[in-house]
Write a protein that holds these residues in place. Structure first.
Motif, mmCIF file in Angstrom:
data_model
loop_
_atom_site.group_PDB
_atom_site.id
_atom_site.type_symbol
_atom_site.label_atom_id
_atom_site.label_comp_id
_atom_site.label_asym_id
_atom_site.label_seq_id
_atom_site.Cartn_x
_atom_site.Cartn_y
_atom_site.Cartn_z
ATOM 1 N N GLY A 71 -11.555 -12.241 10.768
ATOM 2 C CA GLY A 71 -10.215 -11.915 11.222
ATOM 3 C C GLY A 71 -10.150 -10.498 11.784
ATOM 4 O O GLY A 71 -11.085 -9.704 11.669
ATOM 5 N N TYR A 72 -9.006 -10.170 12.371
ATOM 6 C CA TYR A 72 -8.834 -8.856 12.994
ATOM 7 C C TYR A 72 -8.654 -7.768 11.943
ATOM 8 O O TYR A 72 -9.235 -6.695 12.036
ATOM 9 N N LYS A 73 -7.851 -8.069 10.908
ATOM 10 C CA LYS A 73 -7.572 -7.083 9.867
ATOM 11 C C LYS A 73 -8.544 -7.292 8.721
ATOM 12 O O LYS A 73 -8.574 -8.362 8.104
ATOM 13 N N THR A 74 -9.341 -6.282 8.423
ATOM 14 C CA THR A 74 -10.387 -6.434 7.399
ATOM 15 C C THR A 74 -10.140 -5.570 6.161
ATOM 16 O O THR A 74 -11.021 -5.448 5.320
ATOM 17 N N CYS A 75 -8.959 -4.952 6.056
ATOM 18 C CA CYS A 75 -8.653 -4.161 4.859
ATOM 19 C C CYS A 75 -7.154 -4.025 4.722
ATOM 20 O O CYS A 75 -6.399 -4.258 5.667
ATOM 21 N N THR A 76 -6.686 -3.660 3.539
ATOM 22 C CA THR A 76 -5.271 -3.382 3.328
ATOM 23 C C THR A 76 -4.934 -2.037 3.972
ATOM 24 O O THR A 76 -5.821 -1.243 4.292
ATOM 25 N N TRP A 77 -3.647 -1.757 4.127
ATOM 26 C CA TRP A 77 -3.267 -0.528 4.839
ATOM 27 C C TRP A 77 -3.733 0.724 4.096
ATOM 28 O O TRP A 77 -4.081 1.722 4.722
ATOM 29 N N TRP A 78 -3.762 0.686 2.749
ATOM 30 C CA TRP A 78 -4.172 1.885 2.013
ATOM 31 C C TRP A 78 -5.692 2.064 1.988
ATOM 32 O O TRP A 78 -6.183 3.120 1.639
ATOM 33 N N GLU A 79 -6.425 1.014 2.376
ATOM 34 C CA GLU A 79 -7.883 1.119 2.455
ATOM 35 C C GLU A 79 -8.369 1.499 3.855
ATOM 36 O O GLU A 79 -9.569 1.683 4.056
ATOM 37 N N ASP A 80 -7.453 1.612 4.811
ATOM 38 C CA ASP A 80 -7.823 1.834 6.211
ATOM 39 C C ASP A 80 -8.365 3.253 6.410
ATOM 40 O O ASP A 80 -7.647 4.233 6.193
ATOM 41 N N LYS B 26 5.153 4.541 2.312
ATOM 42 C CA LYS B 26 3.713 4.562 2.078
ATOM 43 C C LYS B 26 3.211 5.957 1.710
ATOM 44 O O LYS B 26 2.132 6.098 1.133
ATOM 45 N N ASP B 27 3.994 6.975 2.042
ATOM 46 C CA ASP B 27 3.609 8.349 1.697
ATOM 47 C C ASP B 27 3.371 8.522 0.200
ATOM 48 O O ASP B 27 2.629 9.419 -0.215
ATOM 49 N N VAL B 28 4.008 7.671 -0.623
ATOM 50 C CA VAL B 28 3.830 7.773 -2.072
ATOM 51 C C VAL B 28 2.363 7.567 -2.446
ATOM 52 O O VAL B 28 1.846 8.199 -3.374
ATOM 53 N N HIS B 29 1.677 6.691 -1.713
ATOM 54 C CA HIS B 29 0.238 6.520 -1.958
ATOM 55 C C HIS B 29 -0.536 7.742 -1.485
ATOM 56 O O HIS B 29 -1.345 8.301 -2.229
ATOM 57 N N TRP B 30 -0.317 8.133 -0.237
ATOM 58 C CA TRP B 30 -1.097 9.219 0.351
ATOM 59 C C TRP B 30 -0.885 10.548 -0.380
ATOM 60 O O TRP B 30 -1.820 11.316 -0.548
ATOM 61 N N GLU B 31 0.338 10.797 -0.836
ATOM 62 C CA GLU B 31 0.668 12.093 -1.430
ATOM 63 C C GLU B 31 0.605 12.108 -2.954
ATOM 64 O O GLU B 31 0.600 13.186 -3.554
ATOM 65 N N PHE B 32 0.575 10.922 -3.579
ATOM 66 C CA PHE B 32 0.666 10.895 -5.045
ATOM 67 C C PHE B 32 -0.355 9.967 -5.692
ATOM 68 O O PHE B 32 -1.233 10.419 -6.446
ATOM 69 N N LEU B 33 -0.297 8.674 -5.382
ATOM 70 C CA LEU B 33 -1.200 7.728 -6.042
ATOM 71 C C LEU B 33 -2.661 8.003 -5.720
ATOM 72 O O LEU B 33 -3.549 7.683 -6.520
ATOM 73 N N SER B 34 -2.921 8.590 -4.564
ATOM 74 C CA SER B 34 -4.306 8.888 -4.186
ATOM 75 C C SER B 34 -4.953 9.901 -5.123
ATOM 76 O O SER B 34 -6.178 10.006 -5.170
ATOM 77 N N THR B 35 -4.144 10.636 -5.880
ATOM 78 C CA THR B 35 -4.693 11.668 -6.776
ATOM 79 C C THR B 35 -5.193 11.087 -8.098
ATOM 80 O O THR B 35 -5.896 11.773 -8.837
ATOM 81 N N PHE B 36 -4.838 9.828 -8.398
ATOM 82 C CA PHE B 36 -5.240 9.220 -9.670
ATOM 83 C C PHE B 36 -6.642 8.630 -9.547
ATOM 84 O O PHE B 36 -6.930 7.875 -8.620
ATOM 85 N N LYS B 37 -7.496 8.964 -10.487
ATOM 86 C CA LYS B 37 -8.862 8.434 -10.515
ATOM 87 C C LYS B 37 -8.901 7.180 -11.388
ATOM 88 O O LYS B 37 -8.562 7.234 -12.566
ATOM 89 N N PRO B 38 -9.294 6.030 -10.826
ATOM 90 C CA PRO B 38 -9.367 4.801 -11.625
ATOM 91 C C PRO B 38 -10.425 4.918 -12.735
ATOM 92 O O PRO B 38 -11.596 5.152 -12.452
ATOM 93 N N VAL B 39 -9.998 4.773 -13.964
ATOM 94 C CA VAL B 39 -10.905 4.815 -15.106
ATOM 95 C C VAL B 39 -11.350 3.402 -15.471
ATOM 96 O O VAL B 39 -12.503 3.173 -15.819
ATOM 97 N N TYR B 40 -10.417 2.461 -15.375
ATOM 98 C CA TYR B 40 -10.765 1.050 -15.549
ATOM 99 C C TYR B 40 -10.055 0.275 -14.449
ATOM 100 O O TYR B 40 -8.836 0.366 -14.306
ATOM 101 N N PHE B 41 -10.817 -0.474 -13.655
ATOM 102 C CA PHE B 41 -10.239 -1.182 -12.514
ATOM 103 C C PHE B 41 -10.941 -2.519 -12.357
ATOM 104 O O PHE B 41 -12.169 -2.598 -12.416
ATOM 105 N N ILE B 42 -10.153 -3.569 -12.172
ATOM 106 C CA ILE B 42 -10.729 -4.866 -11.828
ATOM 107 C C ILE B 42 -9.749 -5.583 -10.900
ATOM 108 O O ILE B 42 -8.549 -5.632 -11.159
ATOM 109 N N ARG B 43 -10.274 -6.071 -9.789
ATOM 110 C CA ARG B 43 -9.459 -6.759 -8.785
ATOM 111 C C ARG B 43 -10.166 -8.054 -8.433
ATOM 112 O O ARG B 43 -11.151 -8.058 -7.705
ATOM 113 N N GLN B 44 -9.671 -9.157 -8.957
ATOM 114 C CA GLN B 44 -10.344 -10.444 -8.830
ATOM 115 C C GLN B 44 -9.765 -11.239 -7.659
ATOM 116 O O GLN B 44 -8.567 -11.194 -7.387
ATOM 117 N N ARG B 45 -10.613 -11.981 -6.966
ATOM 118 C CA ARG B 45 -10.190 -12.822 -5.856
ATOM 119 C C ARG B 45 -10.988 -14.125 -5.837
ATOM 120 O O ARG B 45 -12.146 -14.168 -6.249
#
Length: 313
Positions: free
Chosen positions: A290-299, A191-210
């Motif tokens: 429910g108990y969990k209200t976000c994904t681990w990277w959104e916590d 998970k460190d890959v998100h915290w140390e690397f992916l977190s630095t990318f700024k979303p320019v176009y993002f869509i997450r449908q549910r």
């Protein structure tokens, strides 16, 4: 390309559509005087794409192609060496011309580690060339003996030593959330890959449908609804709600500067539709959410582990 409308890591159609889109983006960037290099994950994918899009690459100045790793698998590299020998040519390899923009396409979750190493090596090389100086417009200060840097123009503060003319990295992947979800699983990067690397990318176009559903006590007893979290830079993050009665499929129902978690977006949709019938803080609301209200990277409890909040701001 109709067949390339979803993530298929093994689909040549999907790979080719991404490369074609990257070339189009490179053409736009060239109009602003930027030189672009399209990066495939490894030499195998690079050699294939370079052959398919050879004519397109030759047509436009300032657009080249290469790979993140600079290598392929042992067998493919050996075959390429033999073919080059018999055809009397040099081995096919990525263009080494310096560029100011990299467009990375088709990276899988496992390949994010190699991409991180590539970015770090690029930065290390530039810092070595730069020496002890810092770019114009930056000032160096110290906090508890540790240096930090302040940009007088952007008001940005960073612990990392700034680099002059550092190339931009565009990670062109609409399924980045899928890759994040695999981090930390067995045989995948930590998970460190998100915290140390992916977190630095700024979303320019993002869509997450549910798609969601809510049970109610009167007819029709079950209500199905759909929505999405949407962001188009530099605009705010938005919650979209599907409205089948309108010509426009989605309607923005709320926006803010910070990113919504999936649960927050769902609550906004329910509020808009009048489906939040439980009393706030009640047991009924707890059981629905429910108990969990976000994904681990959104916590929020792990925000202090991020090197940047670009991904959610």
């Amino acid at each position: 390309v109709l067949e390339a409308d979803a993530y298929k890591s093994s689909s040549d159609i999907f790979i080719d559509a991404n490369v074609q889109f990257a070339i189009s983006l490179g053409r736009v960037l060239a109009e602003y005087g930027r030189t672009t290099k399209i990066l495939l994950p490894d030499e195998n994918e690079y050699r294939r794409s370079a052959k398919i899009f050879k004519q397109a690459l030759e047509m436009y100045d300032g657009i080249s192609m290469g790979s993140v790793t600079g290598r392929g698998d042992v067998i493919s590299d050996a075959i390429e060496g033999v073919m080059a020998l018999f055809e009397g040519r040099e081995r096919m390899k990525g263009d080494e011309t310096p560029v100011d923009t990299y467009i990375v396409v088709n990276s899988s979750c496992s390949e994010l580690v190699e991409l991180k190493q590539f970015v770090e090596q690029q930065r290390a090389d530039l810092l070595q060339k730069q020496g002890a100086t810092i770019p114009e417009g930056w000032e160096q200060y110290s906090s508890e003996g540790k240096p930090y840097y302040y940009n007088t123009a952007t008001k940005q503060t960073t612990w990392d030593r700034p680099v002059a003319d550092e190339p931009s990295i565009i990670l062109m992947n609409l399924e980045l959330e899928t890759l994040r979800g695999d981090l930390g699983l067995v045989a995948f990067p930590p998970k460190d890959v998100h915290w140390e690397f992916l977190s630095t990318f700024k979303p320019v176009y993002f869509i997450r449908q549910r798609d969601y559903s809510k049970t109610i006590t009167e007819s029709p007893f079950l209500i199905n609804y759909s929505g999405a979290i949407y962001r188009e830079y530099p605009g705010d993050w938005q919650v979209l709600l599907e409205n089948k009665e309108l010509t426009k499929k989605f309607t923005s129902v709320q926006s803010r500067p910070d990113r919504y978690t999936l649960n927050q977006a769902k609550e906004v949709m329910m509020e808009e539709m009048g489906l939040k019938t439980e009393e706030e803080g009640s047991a009924a609301e707890f059981f629905r959410r429910g108990y969990k209200t976000c994904t681990w990277w959104e916590d929020p409890k792990d925000y202090d582990r991020e090197v940047s909040d670009n991904w959610r701001k």
